[in-house]
Write an enzyme that holds these catalytic residues in place. Structure first.
Site, PDB file in Angstrom:
ATOM      1  N   HIS A  39       0.828  -1.207   0.000  1.00  0.00           N
ATOM      2  CA  HIS A  39       0.000   0.000   0.000  1.00  0.00           C
ATOM      3  C   HIS A  39       0.870   1.269   0.000  1.00  0.00           C
ATOM      4  O   HIS A  39       0.697   2.147  -0.853  1.00  0.00           O
ATOM      5  CB  HIS A  39      -0.918  -0.021   1.234  1.00  0.00           C
ATOM      6  CG  HIS A  39      -1.823   1.168   1.349  1.00  0.00           C
ATOM      7  ND1 HIS A  39      -3.115   1.168   0.886  1.00  0.00           N
ATOM      8  CD2 HIS A  39      -1.621   2.410   1.865  1.00  0.00           C
ATOM      9  CE1 HIS A  39      -3.671   2.349   1.110  1.00  0.00           C
ATOM     10  NE2 HIS A  39      -2.783   3.122   1.717  1.00  0.00           N
ATOM     11  N   GLU A  40       1.807   1.318   0.927  1.00  0.00           N
ATOM     12  CA  GLU A  40       2.661   2.518   1.010  1.00  0.00           C
ATOM     13  C   GLU A  40       3.538   2.642  -0.225  1.00  0.00           C
ATOM     14  O   GLU A  40       3.837   3.758  -0.679  1.00  0.00           O
ATOM     15  CB  GLU A  40       3.504   2.499   2.294  1.00  0.00           C
ATOM     16  CG  GLU A  40       2.703   2.466   3.601  1.00  0.00           C
ATOM     17  CD  GLU A  40       1.636   3.550   3.717  1.00  0.00           C
ATOM     18  OE1 GLU A  40       1.773   4.609   3.076  1.00  0.00           O
ATOM     19  OE2 GLU A  40       0.637   3.329   4.448  1.00  0.00           O
TER      20      GLU A  40
ATOM     21  N   HIS B 197       1.701   4.605  -2.817  1.00  0.00           N
ATOM     22  CA  HIS B 197       1.839   6.054  -2.615  1.00  0.00           C
ATOM     23  C   HIS B 197       3.208   6.538  -3.096  1.00  0.00           C
ATOM     24  O   HIS B 197       3.327   7.562  -3.765  1.00  0.00           O
ATOM     25  CB  HIS B 197       1.711   6.392  -1.117  1.00  0.00           C
ATOM     26  CG  HIS B 197       0.313   6.339  -0.580  1.00  0.00           C
ATOM     27  ND1 HIS B 197      -0.688   7.149  -1.053  1.00  0.00           N
ATOM     28  CD2 HIS B 197      -0.257   5.581   0.398  1.00  0.00           C
ATOM     29  CE1 HIS B 197      -1.821   6.899  -0.387  1.00  0.00           C
ATOM     30  NE2 HIS B 197      -1.586   5.943   0.505  1.00  0.00           N
TER      31      HIS B 197
END
Lengths: 513, 513
Positions: B275-276, B279
């Site tokens: 997920h990170e 980003h």
């Protein structure tokens, strides 16, 4: 009368509030600069590093602007009035003094010259790196000539009483002069060269007990074991790895150190760690009330170096210290020191061996390296030495003082980074640190006649407390020369270092009288 | 005429230069704020953390001052003139637009209100932490009531056309409105609740294949193995450990991520890392020419979340992805998945299970958590909901949408940090990210009909290149709604997420039509 006095008081409170706000803002920017510098060297990924230089440039420019602003001038003028000075407490007076010195210096440099010099030195560093890599002084020569020109202009603009180099020394050690250094260094040089001769002639040379390979993980574990015992607070700091060890203050609760590891040379990380811990313990010990002010850091490079060298050499390389910790050290490296006695170990970590490289020099020869640089810098600044003659001059002095000659300019005149960024006047503070540390040691021995028993019992905390009270807690409140006189009762006196080296190395090398 | 034109041109060049300098200074300060925030959470020693808040306060204040300065107003006025706008390139126009939005918003808030609110929220966070720890909503109630009062004032001062909550949404997703969200969420809620019902009734529930303990060192090694394969550049980033995972941009060459490790739940670190990385890959992909400008970061929280959720859920939780990487994953945990098939694994990482806690929610129930918060926030802002009724209302909505009721306020209405620092209007962007990601997925499937074969071959780089070209490289040049329309050819349409969820979970739960 009464109303007017109240008005004055209110006015003073307003001025003080504005001064403290400005002092705090500048300190915060300066702390962010430290963090950015630390991160750039320690944690930033390779592709992110270059950007940091730009961000730091922006912060530096803003810091310069604030420090030379009309507001700063107005506040300093008001707070420097004699009738106001009398009403200020010591820390505030010191903060005014520090900002005033910076303001006065910076205002003397025209903005265009400052910018030109900044651009020049940013570039010069790359040129120096290339020249050192290629072992080609000629490549660096024109750049260094320009640097020296800049430095001469700076010295003239700063102004001085007797020697232009005084103006530069003052940047790194407020109040230090050529006159003072010439006297100190001539004593120190003569006696060091003589001691070195006797050491080289000794028939009982110590043997190197560090043989083979030492697990780097174990080296780090020992450092982390040792640091709290020395009084370094790991909850107010960190230990990381960099190519060049350093200490970095973010704030009084956050003073970080770095070291480096070589598996064939565990001494390197061990003593670099103790050295940096000496710097960091100083900064961790500053009065927390000074947080957010310019006075919250150590007062000068010389005093700073006295703390790191004291811990590294006078504690960390003492026989008493290893009487306490050698068994621990051995337990981190099973089988490596089975036939090594305390005496062998102690003598091994104090081997004196004239070498080409300053940063690897032992306690005895270190100051000779510094003096060579001092003499060359002084000559470059007053015009009696020319850049083109440096390689020859360097090697002559190495032969004269140390009895060795570097095989290349890379391991000679090109070895240090300092000149590339224009740091003329910096080197002497290294020796000053050694001199201060020996003078402090003398006072400590009077205060604690059982000093070495204290070390032997692993109770360095007692000594650290004394250092904290006497030196660390004051941050930059006292000027270095005042501080040393306050603590030791006399001005800087090179005899203490001479005597310390003679005593210690007579023992290590079993010299005859 | 000619002379006048040249004058104008010179004038424009001067104005542009000043604007770019100011933009760069502000970006550098903002990047230092990011670094300080990262360091405070990741590396700073415990005793140094508090000081960071003060330093960050100083930098924030300066950033606010620069962004609302007379100089900024003058430059924005000049650069907003229609005849000048026509001469600006797209990135510059976007930078003007971004600074103008901030300027206009900030100028509407009186400085005293801004200060009061800042002090209030700094304190509110501690109150919230205490209340959550003690499971005592009443402790937080008066503070939250004051926060809501502030928020209502802010909404009125910002101004809005239809609903006061629009003014707040605009802070996090420029242009987003209640009208739009009400429509989207009503569709999404109805279909999600229905899907959830079918999932709960399925007779073929997947089993959890993650049993026992998983070595944390191995978990980290797998993350570091996977990250470059996803396109996260470790030479322009780092992976560290924190309690709450996050991504942090220092600059385009330095985008750092964090994760956390639980030895009894390896899914947590695995999917948090993916997920990170989503980003971070967005920010690493911004056009390097935008360095030092406000447009060098992702354009909105919604678009940002679309990139992280796409990578985490649509790639990282796809069967094709694990067809490629399950053997690798197994090799990092010998013996743990011996009897686990690809199908078992895929179904296990997609288990749907209504729970109390948003951050642990699966893909299907996640948006229901968001809608509950959205409805409550909207009601608090327009006055139809009162703070004192929140615990009851929260639990009612949980029962209605998710069919579960939290056993305590700590795991219910007190679970999120957002309200404590006044971030009203933030939650909807989480769902917006899911909606955007599904719409993007639809476009990608048209562009790459063999999308899942590409993933199956471990060639995600192809997809990342497309995302970079279409989205990442533009930074903040296009507004989020414009960007999504440019890339997908239509405005935000919730049908894509509904369809994606129905298709995927019909397969995972073998639902009958």
């Amino acid at each position: 009368m009464t109303v007017s006095k109240i008005d004055q008081l209110e006015n003073l409170q307003t001025i003080l509030k504005q001064f403290k706000d400005l002092d705090e803002t500048m300190t915060h920017y300066s702390d962010m600069l430290s963090l950015a510098g630390w991160d750039q060297q320690v944690k930033a990924p390779s592709k992110g590093k270059a950007y940091f230089s730009k961000v730091r440039g922006t912060l530096s420019t803003e810091l310069f602007r604030l420090g030379t602003s009309d507001q700063m001038r107005r506040l300093l003028d008001a707070l420097s009035q004699p009738e106001i000075q009398g009403q200020l407490d010591e820390p505030t007076k010191a903060a005014v003094r520090e900002h005033k010195r910076e303001y006065d210096k910076n205002k003397k440099i025209p903005e265009t010259l400052h910018k030109e010099f900044t651009i020049h030195t940013a570039n010069a560093r790359n040129v120096w790196e290339e020249a050192r890599k290629d072992n080609n002084f000629e490549k660096f020569r024109p750049t260094l000539e320009r640097t020296v020109n800049f430095i001469r202009q700076y010295a003239e603009l700063y102004g001085y009483e007797k020697h232009p180099y005084d103006a530069l020394l003052d940047n790194y050690e407020p109040g230090l002069t050529v006159e003072q250094l010439d006297g100190i260094f001539s004593t120190l040089r003569a006696k060091t060269v003589k001691l070195l001769q006797r050491i080289r002639n000794s028939s009982d040379q110590p043997r190197d007990v560090f043989e083979g390979s030492f697990d780097v993980v174990q080296q780090e574990k020992f450092n982390l074991f040792l640091l709290p015992l020395l009084g370094y607070d790991l909850d107010a700091g960190r230990l990381d790895v960099t190519a060049h060890p350093f200490a970095c203050t973010i704030n009084v609760g956050d003073v970080r150190i770095t070291t480096r590891y070589f598996d064939n040379d565990p001494k390197s990380s061990l003593f670099a760690t103790i050295h940096e811990a000496g710097h960091a313990i100083y900064e961790q010990g500053v009065n927390p009330d000074y947080e957010g002010s310019v006075i919250s850091g150590g007062v000068s490079l010389g005093i700073h170096e006295s703390q790191s060298r004291f811990l590294e050499n006078m504690v960390g390389r003492s026989e008493a210290f290893w009487e306490r910790y050698l068994d621990d050290y051995k337990s981190f490296f099973p089988g490596k020191f089975d036939n090594v006695s305390l005496r062998d170990f102690y003598r091994s970590v104090n081997i004196v061996s004239p070498s080409f490289i300053r940063v690897e020099a032992d306690e005895v020869t270190y100051n000779l390296h510094v003096m060579i640089r001092y003499e060359i810098e002084k000559g470059l600044v007053d015009g009696t030495v020319e850049v083109k003659d440096l390689p020859k001059l360097w090697n002559e002095k190495m032969r004269e003082y140390l009895g060795v000659e570097p095989p290349s300019d890379s391991s000679g005149v090109l070895q240090d980074v300092h000149w590339s960024y224009g740091a003329f006047g910096y080197f002497p503070t290294y020796s000053l640190g050694n001199l201060y540390s020996a003078q402090l040691r003398n006072t400590i021995l009077k205060q604690f006649p059982d000093f070495y028993d204290i070390i032997r019992r692993g109770e360095f905390a007692t000594i650290r407390e004394w250092l904290r009270e006497q030196i660390h807690t004051h941050g930059s409140v006292y000027l270095p020369s005042d501080l040393i006189e306050r603590v030791t009762g006399e001005p800087l006196n090179p005899e203490y270092l001479v005597r310390y080296l003679q005593e210690k190395y007579s023992d290590v090398y079993r010299l005859q009288d």
